[in-house]
Design an enzyme around this catalytic site. Structure first.
Site, short mmCIF file in Angstrom:
data_model
loop_
_atom_site.label_atom_id
_atom_site.label_comp_id
_atom_site.label_asym_id
_atom_site.label_seq_id
_atom_site.Cartn_x
_atom_site.Cartn_y
_atom_site.Cartn_z
N GLY A 46 0.63 -1.74 0.48
CA GLY A 46 0.23 0.07 0.13
C GLY A 46 1.25 1.47 0.05
N GLN A 51 2.87 9.60 1.19
CA GLN A 51 4.43 9.24 1.57
C GLN A 51 5.35 9.34 0.68
OE1 GLN A 51 1.91 5.47 2.06
NE2 GLN A 51 4.17 4.59 3.59
N CYS A 92 5.67 -0.17 7.24
CA CYS A 92 5.70 0.85 6.24
C CYS A 92 6.16 2.02 5.63
CB CYS A 92 4.74 2.07 7.29
SG CYS A 92 4.30 3.60 6.14
N LEU A 93 6.54 1.71 3.92
CA LEU A 93 7.37 2.14 3.65
C LEU A 93 8.29 2.97 3.79
CD1 LEU A 93 5.99 1.09 0.05
CD2 LEU A 93 8.00 0.25 1.24
N HIS A 134 -4.21 1.87 7.75
CA HIS A 134 -2.94 2.64 7.69
C HIS A 134 -2.83 3.99 6.62
CE1 HIS A 134 1.19 1.51 7.90
NE2 HIS A 134 0.76 2.02 6.67
N GLU A 135 -3.23 2.71 5.59
CA GLU A 135 -3.25 4.23 3.93
C GLU A 135 -4.38 5.40 4.43
OE1 GLU A 135 -0.53 3.85 2.32
OE2 GLU A 135 -0.21 1.27 3.00
N HIS A 138 -2.30 7.70 6.67
CA HIS A 138 -1.83 8.80 5.97
C HIS A 138 -1.50 9.97 5.16
CE1 HIS A 138 2.25 6.05 6.28
NE2 HIS A 138 1.37 4.71 5.95
ZN ZN Z 1 2.62 2.92 5.87
#
Ligand code: ZN
Length: 170
Positions: A46, A51, A92-93, A134-135, A138
């Site tokens: 995701g 991000q 998480c990236l 989660h996304e 963000h």
């Molecule tokens: Zn994330």
């Protein structure tokens, strides 16, 4: 298509609240294409526009094993179904190499626009439900480490600072 640089915790830009997309035009479709390539290359399941330092309400997700099922969420609205919450390990990236259990709603209802600007509605559970929540966080400037104890969050911060120092030295 191009891969985009991903902001990493504790970059303050990750705390920006994203604004709604007014019209799904070619620029938005290009963003979606670049975000998908960035997510698949990372690899991750995701990615939120926040991000990649674009503060618009756009998310891409693909929880399939073979990167075959991209889901595009533009202006998503997410409503938990029922009271059930379950912890699931998240990464998480923007916080590489760190994982922690985060409790989230087991099932959610999702309403969003796809990359053609067409509205759709789905019910999601399990990994997909977790990933959507989660996304969505963000887009509000929230990171999964915000759910951890201050002690654990501090450890993550130290680890990330060390990583960034090493990247600078390299
Ligand atoms: Zn994330």
């Amino acid at each position: 298509m191009a891969t985009l640089p991903i902001l990493e915790f504790p970059d303050e830009r990750l705390r920006t609240k994203a604004v709604a997309v007014e019209s799904v035009d070619d620029e938005v479709r290009q963003l979606v294409a670049d975000m998908l390539e960035t997510m698949y290359t990372a690899p991750g399941i995701g990615l939120a526009a926040t991000q990649v330092d674009v503060h618009r309400r756009v998310i891409v997700i693909d929880v399939s094993e073979d990167q075959s099922t991209p889901l595009v969420l533009i202006n998503p609205e997410v409503t938990p179904i029922g009271e059930e919450r379950e912890p699931m390990q998240e990464g998480c990236l923007s916080i590489p190499e760190y994982f922690a259990d985060v409790p989230r709603a087991l099932r959610v209802n999702l309403k969003a626009l796809d990359r053609d600007g067409t509205p759709y509605e789905i019910e999601a559970d399990g990994l997909l439900a977790h990933c959507i929540q989660h996304e969505l966080d963000h887009l509000e400037g929230v990171l999964f480490v915000d759910y951890l104890s201050p002690l654990k969050r501090d450890r993550v911060l130290k680890k990330m600072n060390k990583r960034h120092r090493q990247m600078q030295d390299a």
